[in-house]
Design a protein around this motif. Structure first.
Motif, PDB file in Angstrom:
ATOM      1  N   PRO A  58       0.834  -1.215   0.000  1.00  0.00           N
ATOM      2  CA  PRO A  58       0.000   0.000   0.000  1.00  0.00           C
ATOM      3  C   PRO A  58       0.865   1.260   0.000  1.00  0.00           C
ATOM      4  CG  PRO A  58      -0.846  -1.587   1.579  1.00  0.00           C
ATOM      5  CD  PRO A  58       0.475  -2.112   1.114  1.00  0.00           C
ATOM      6  N   GLY A  59       0.857   1.963  -1.114  1.00  0.00           N
ATOM      7  CA  GLY A  59       1.616   3.198  -1.234  1.00  0.00           C
ATOM      8  C   GLY A  59       3.083   2.995  -1.543  1.00  0.00           C
ATOM      9  N   TRP A  60       3.522   1.756  -1.671  1.00  0.00           N
ATOM     10  CA  TRP A  60       4.945   1.520  -1.888  1.00  0.00           C
ATOM     11  C   TRP A  60       5.137   0.151  -2.528  1.00  0.00           C
ATOM     12  CZ3 TRP A  60       8.457   4.588  -2.904  1.00  0.00           C
ATOM     13  CH2 TRP A  60       9.826   4.325  -2.727  1.00  0.00           C
ATOM     14  N   TYR A  61       6.369  -0.305  -2.589  1.00  0.00           N
ATOM     15  CA  TYR A  61       6.693  -1.611  -3.165  1.00  0.00           C
ATOM     16  C   TYR A  61       7.924  -2.157  -2.452  1.00  0.00           C
ATOM     17  CZ  TYR A  61      10.569   0.706  -5.500  1.00  0.00           C
ATOM     18  OH  TYR A  61      11.719   1.407  -5.741  1.00  0.00           O
ATOM     19  N   HIS A  62       8.224  -3.402  -2.737  1.00  0.00           N
ATOM     20  CA  HIS A  62       9.389  -4.036  -2.108  1.00  0.00           C
ATOM     21  C   HIS A  62       9.948  -5.084  -3.055  1.00  0.00           C
ATOM     22  CE1 HIS A  62      12.022  -5.994   0.717  1.00  0.00           C
ATOM     23  NE2 HIS A  62      11.316  -7.104   0.720  1.00  0.00           N
ATOM     24  N   CYS A  63      11.273  -5.077  -3.261  1.00  0.00           N
ATOM     25  CA  CYS A  63      11.932  -6.121  -4.050  1.00  0.00           C
ATOM     26  C   CYS A  63      12.316  -7.251  -3.091  1.00  0.00           C
ATOM     27  CB  CYS A  63      13.171  -5.571  -4.761  1.00  0.00           C
ATOM     28  SG  CYS A  63      12.785  -4.483  -6.159  1.00  0.00           S
ATOM     29  N   GLU A  64      11.548  -8.313  -3.133  1.00  0.00           N
ATOM     30  CA  GLU A  64      11.715  -9.428  -2.195  1.00  0.00           C
ATOM     31  C   GLU A  64      12.506 -10.555  -2.847  1.00  0.00           C
ATOM     32  OE1 GLU A  64       8.423 -12.420  -0.750  1.00  0.00           O
ATOM     33  OE2 GLU A  64       8.341 -10.602   0.476  1.00  0.00           O
ATOM     34  N   CYS A  65      13.426 -11.137  -2.088  1.00  0.00           N
ATOM     35  CA  CYS A  65      14.249 -12.225  -2.628  1.00  0.00           C
ATOM     36  C   CYS A  65      13.360 -13.392  -3.055  1.00  0.00           C
ATOM     37  CB  CYS A  65      15.260 -12.697  -1.586  1.00  0.00           C
ATOM     38  SG  CYS A  65      16.491 -11.455  -1.121  1.00  0.00           S
ATOM     39  N   ARG A  66      13.663 -13.953  -4.213  1.00  0.00           N
ATOM     40  CA  ARG A  66      12.927 -15.114  -4.694  1.00  0.00           C
ATOM     41  C   ARG A  66      13.245 -16.334  -3.832  1.00  0.00           C
ATOM     42  NH1 ARG A  66      10.878 -14.496  -9.953  1.00  0.00           N
ATOM     43  NH2 ARG A  66      11.587 -12.593 -11.022  1.00  0.00           N
ATOM     44  N   ASP A  67      12.405 -17.376  -3.988  1.00  0.00           N
ATOM     45  CA  ASP A  67      12.674 -18.635  -3.299  1.00  0.00           C
ATOM     46  C   ASP A  67      14.057 -19.145  -3.701  1.00  0.00           C
ATOM     47  OD1 ASP A  67      10.218 -18.564  -2.102  1.00  0.00           O
ATOM     48  OD2 ASP A  67       9.251 -19.914  -3.541  1.00  0.00           O
ATOM     49  N   GLY A  68      14.822 -19.602  -2.726  1.00  0.00           N
ATOM     50  CA  GLY A  68      16.174 -20.080  -2.993  1.00  0.00           C
ATOM     51  C   GLY A  68      17.239 -19.025  -2.762  1.00  0.00           C
ATOM     52  N   TYR A  69      16.804 -17.788  -2.426  1.00  0.00           N
ATOM     53  CA  TYR A  69      17.742 -16.694  -2.154  1.00  0.00           C
ATOM     54  C   TYR A  69      17.378 -16.043  -0.823  1.00  0.00           C
ATOM     55  CZ  TYR A  69      18.745 -17.119  -7.156  1.00  0.00           C
ATOM     56  OH  TYR A  69      19.077 -17.599  -8.390  1.00  0.00           O
ATOM     57  N   HIS A  70      18.347 -15.384  -0.225  1.00  0.00           N
ATOM     58  CA  HIS A  70      18.081 -14.600   0.975  1.00  0.00           C
ATOM     59  C   HIS A  70      18.952 -13.354   0.948  1.00  0.00           C
ATOM     60  CE1 HIS A  70      21.623 -16.135   3.610  1.00  0.00           C
ATOM     61  NE2 HIS A  70      21.904 -16.287   2.347  1.00  0.00           N
ATOM     62  N   ASP A  71      18.537 -12.344   1.696  1.00  0.00           N
ATOM     63  CA  ASP A  71      19.284 -11.093   1.708  1.00  0.00           C
ATOM     64  C   ASP A  71      20.555 -11.258   2.531  1.00  0.00           C
ATOM     65  OD1 ASP A  71      18.477  -7.994   0.976  1.00  0.00           O
ATOM     66  OD2 ASP A  71      19.915  -8.146   2.628  1.00  0.00           O
ATOM     67  N   ASN A  72      21.646 -10.689   2.025  1.00  0.00           N
ATOM     68  CA  ASN A  72      22.933 -10.829   2.715  1.00  0.00           C
ATOM     69  C   ASN A  72      23.124  -9.796   3.818  1.00  0.00           C
ATOM     70  OD1 ASN A  72      23.452  -8.446   1.347  1.00  0.00           O
ATOM     71  ND2 ASN A  72      24.902  -9.359  -0.100  1.00  0.00           N
ATOM     72  N   GLY A  73      22.080  -9.018   4.097  1.00  0.00           N
ATOM     73  CA  GLY A  73      22.151  -8.034   5.171  1.00  0.00           C
ATOM     74  C   GLY A  73      22.325  -6.610   4.689  1.00  0.00           C
ATOM     75  N   MET A  74      22.554  -6.428   3.384  1.00  0.00           N
ATOM     76  CA  MET A  74      22.723  -5.077   2.844  1.00  0.00           C
ATOM     77  C   MET A  74      21.380  -4.425   2.527  1.00  0.00           C
ATOM     78  SD  MET A  74      25.952  -4.717   3.001  1.00  0.00           S
ATOM     79  CE  MET A  74      26.149  -3.183   2.098  1.00  0.00           C
ATOM     80  N   PHE A  75      20.350  -5.242   2.293  1.00  0.00           N
ATOM     81  CA  PHE A  75      18.977  -4.761   2.074  1.00  0.00           C
ATOM     82  C   PHE A  75      18.912  -3.680   0.992  1.00  0.00           C
ATOM     83  CE2 PHE A  75      19.183  -6.144   6.540  1.00  0.00           C
ATOM     84  CZ  PHE A  75      18.263  -7.180   6.491  1.00  0.00           C
ATOM     85  N   SER A  76      19.458  -3.987  -0.172  1.00  0.00           N
ATOM     86  CA  SER A  76      19.396  -3.039  -1.287  1.00  0.00           C
ATOM     87  C   SER A  76      17.958  -2.938  -1.788  1.00  0.00           C
ATOM     88  CB  SER A  76      20.320  -3.491  -2.421  1.00  0.00           C
ATOM     89  OG  SER A  76      19.934  -4.761  -2.903  1.00  0.00           O
TER      90      SER A  76
END
Length: 207
Positions: A58-76
């Motif tokens: 709502p009012g925004w968006y988010h680039c979420e890691c696909r299945d099989g991936y996870h964020d390395n902590g940088m949260f780009s």
């Protein structure tokens, strides 16, 4: 002081009434009353990394890691910080016990080390043997074979002279009456100590 602007109905999603019947919307919303969320994902406003997927909020968006991936902590913001999960090393796979887990980008692969299927069963003398099955050879009752994860292993029967069920044909050393005798290679003839015979051009002697 001028009276506050009046809008026909309330401005929604944090919008402000700036003129009669006119709303100024917060970022991410549109419409006469700011009632419509802008889908940045489908409207082409966002291009996420190939390892991420765009999720509208709502009012925004988010680039979420696909299945099989996870964020390395940088949260780009565009998902560049998404990296592959090694399901094999982290034991997050569902491979069966008789398969081998191989990590691939964005997932894993269960591979069979013994052929096309992973049942672990064997084929011996054109007969199907189940994984873990033990049997005696049809033409040699003194040899025992087993199927272990797709591999057939055969060996001579282990003689346990303490057992009352010891096969004296295969284990003549367990027969007190033959303690001073020898069994011919064909396992059909016995010799007494000192007897000699020829087998394949070789002189043999029972000691």
């Amino acid at each position: 002081m001028s009276p506050p602007a009046l809008c026909d109905g309330l401005c929604q999603n944090g919008g402000s009434c700036v003129n009669p019947d006119t709303c100024t919307c917060q970022q991410g919303f549109t419409g006469k009353r700011c009632e419509t969320d802008i889908d940045e994902c489908t409207d082409g406003f966002v291009e996420c990394d190939s390892r991420a997927i765009c999720v509208n909020l709502p009012g925004w968006y988010h680039c979420e890691c696909r299945d099989g991936y996870h964020d390395n902590g940088m949260f780009s913001a565009n998902g560049e910080s998404c990296e592959d999960i090694d399901e094999c090393a982290t034991d997050r796979h569902s491979c069966a016990n008789d398969t081998v887990c191989f990590n691939v980008d964005g997932g894993y692969d269960c591979r069979c080390p013994h052929g096309k299927n992973c049942t672990g069963d064997c084929n011996h003398d054109n007969k199907h043997k189940h994984n873990g099955q033990i049997w005696v050879l049809d033409n040699d009752r003194c040899s025992v074979c087993s199927c272990q994860s797709g591999l057939v292993m055969c060996r001579r029967m282990v003689c346990d002279c303490e057992s009352t069920t010891a096969d004296l044909f295969c284990c003549p050393e367990c027969n007190p009456g033959l303690s001073s005798k020898c069994l011919h290679q064909n396992r059909l003839i016995t010799y007494s100590s000192g007897d000699t015979w020829v087998e394949n051009c070789q002189q043999c002697q029972c000691m």
